[in-house]
Write an enzyme that holds these catalytic residues in place. Structure first.
Site, short mmCIF file in Angstrom:
data_model
loop_
_atom_site.label_atom_id
_atom_site.label_comp_id
_atom_site.label_asym_id
_atom_site.label_seq_id
_atom_site.Cartn_x
_atom_site.Cartn_y
_atom_site.Cartn_z
N LEU A 34 0.85 -1.19 0.00
CA LEU A 34 0.00 0.00 0.00
C LEU A 34 0.88 1.24 0.00
CD1 LEU A 34 -2.61 -1.01 2.74
CD2 LEU A 34 -2.90 -1.16 0.27
N ASP A 35 0.38 2.30 -0.61
CA ASP A 35 1.09 3.57 -0.52
C ASP A 35 1.16 4.00 0.95
OD1 ASP A 35 1.32 3.69 -3.25
OD2 ASP A 35 -0.38 5.03 -3.54
N LYS A 36 2.14 4.81 1.27
CA LYS A 36 2.23 5.36 2.62
C LYS A 36 0.93 6.09 2.94
CE LYS A 36 7.23 6.07 3.00
NZ LYS A 36 8.31 7.08 3.16
#
Length: 236
Positions: A34-36
């Site tokens: 997942l993206d930050k």
């Protein structure tokens, strides 16, 4: 916690250390990150064969993912498809262009009214991405004129402009469908309710679309919504 280790151990390193302390044999391999700032479902494999099969299934779009997001603004359209190339902009941001190539991002979405903290009017999105680029869903929301709450990059003027700046980005990996990939690998479905993680989530609205029972339904999902519809195995 970040997916990869940076200034502190990431998810994979933390899980490996935890398994070692518990005396569990075998490594873990990151498959779906997942993206930050994005919360929700992650996929890790316990064998290289499983990791390879999962990665291939992602590439072939056999795995279906659903994300939910919350905005304080109404989008330009309630539902549809956001498609285009993404190029670097400034301040760590990406920008959606009208050009479409093989590398284009494709995001199906629907939106509907919801309630945030203290009954504030909100717009909840269900995103069904067909591609998986960095910041893809955040850029899609921005392109619709409805940047997600807590988005310190894509909100106009930054997060502080959104009423009381939320403590988190309201984007969450809510559900995933993984078909049976080989003998001994059973189909997997997971729904992860974000309602307890931040007071801007509308639990009633979320559960109306993702009731817990849906995770046990291995047939068609969202049959009444062509944009969100999915099946575990598409024989068409």
């Amino acid at each position: 916690t970040s997916f990869h280790s940076e200034f502190e151990p990431g998810v994979v390193a933390t899980l490996r250390a935890s398994r070692a302390l518990e005396g569990i044999d075998g490594d873990v391999f990151g498959v779906h990150r997942l993206d930050k700032q994005t919360s929700g479902i992650l996929i890790l494999a316990k064998s290289k064969d499983a990791a390879s099969a999962l990665s291939k299934a992602f590439e072939e779009r056999k795995i279906v993912k659903y994300y939910v997001g919350v905005s304080a603004k109404k989008p330009k359209k309630k539902m549809g498809t956001v498609e285009g190339d993404m190029t670097r902009s400034r301040n760590k941001a990406w920008m959606l262009t009208r050009a479409t190539t093989k590398a284009s991002t494709v995001t199906k979405f629907v939106s509907f009214g919801a309630q945030g903290a203290n009954g504030a009017p909100r717009r909840m999105f269900i995103f069904k991405p067909l591609t998986g680029k960095t910041h893809q869903l955040r850029v899609a929301a921005k392109s619709l004129g409805a940047a997600l709450l807590g988005d310190d990059i894509y909100s106009s003027g930054g997060a502080a402009s959104e009423l009381e700046a939320p403590r988190r980005l309201y984007l969450h990996a809510a559900a995933i469908r993984i078909p049976s990939l080989y003998d001994g690998f059973d189909a997997i479905q997971v729904i992860c309710d974000p309602s307890d993680d931040g007071d801007e989530w509308d639990a009633i609205a979320f559960r109306a679309h993702f009731p817990p029972s849906l995770a046990r339904e291995f047939g068609e999902w969202f049959s009444d919504s062509p944009l969100l519809r999915s099946v575990l195995v598409d024989d068409s």
